[in-house]
Write an enzyme that holds these catalytic residues in place. Structure first.
Site, PDB file in Angstrom:
ATOM      1  N   GLY A 280       1.646  -5.839  10.806  1.00 20.06           N
ATOM      2  CA  GLY A 280       0.776  -6.985  11.031  1.00 20.06           C
ATOM      3  C   GLY A 280      -0.056  -7.336   9.808  1.00 20.06           C
ATOM      4  CB  CYS A 281      -2.193  -5.297   7.615  1.00 13.57           C
ATOM      5  SG  CYS A 281      -3.332  -4.758   8.921  1.00 13.57           S
ATOM      6  CB  THR A 282       2.775  -6.344   5.583  1.00 10.80           C
ATOM      7  OG1 THR A 282       2.414  -5.005   5.198  1.00 10.80           O
ATOM      8  CG2 THR A 282       3.742  -6.919   4.567  1.00 10.80           C
TER       9      THR A 282
END
Length: 156
Positions: free
Chosen positions: A47-49
């Site tokens: 998700g953060c990527t």
């Protein structure tokens, strides 16, 4: 954690954090420029990527609207450097290992991970105007759609 959640119209709390470039970044030194300050849970996670890639791909769109992007997580500068290089990120990542800024902005929340309660960063974005006021406080945003939704909001 702060007693009150920051909201639109609040003064953005000032801070100084170390960036992936090894430099200190102080919010008040950016006065006169709009800032997209986004908090994310962890470098190199799916998700953060996806969220970071969205900000990377639309950095010029935000710049055209008068905003620079700053990403904040509890990861180390070394981790940020790896994440930046692996994803070709083109904006500063700030390390808040002590959770000082996370607590100032009220983004540390109780979460459920693998059936256990823990505290972590609630994916949140603060849009700060050139005078240092919060224009938008967006909490619990979705990693994959957030950047596009934020652009639409700022263009409206």
């Amino acid at each position: 954690m702060s007693d009150q959640e920051l909201a639109a119209g609040s003064a953005a709390p000032d801070f100084t954090l170390e960036s992936d470039a090894g430099e200190s970044v102080t919010l008040s030194s950016l006065k006169g420029k709009g800032v997209i300050l986004y908090f994310y849970p962890k470098d190199n996670t799916a998700g953060c990527t996806a969220e970071a890639q969205g900000f990377r791909d639309h950095r010029d769109d935000f710049a055209a609207l008068g905003y620079q992007i700053l990403g904040v997580s509890r990861d180390s500068v070394k981790s940020h450097c790896n994440f930046r290089d692996k994803q070709s990120l083109n904006f500063p990542l700030l390390s808040d290992k002590e959770e000082t800024v996370c607590n100032l902005y009220g983004v540390m929340k109780e979460k459920m991970m693998c059936g256990r309660k823990c505290f972590g960063i609630e994916r949140s974005t603060f849009v700060i105007d050139p005078e240092g006021k919060i224009l938008h406080a967006l909490r619990g945003v979705k990693a994959k759609t957030h950047v596009e939704e934020l652009l639409k909001l700022l263009k409206a």
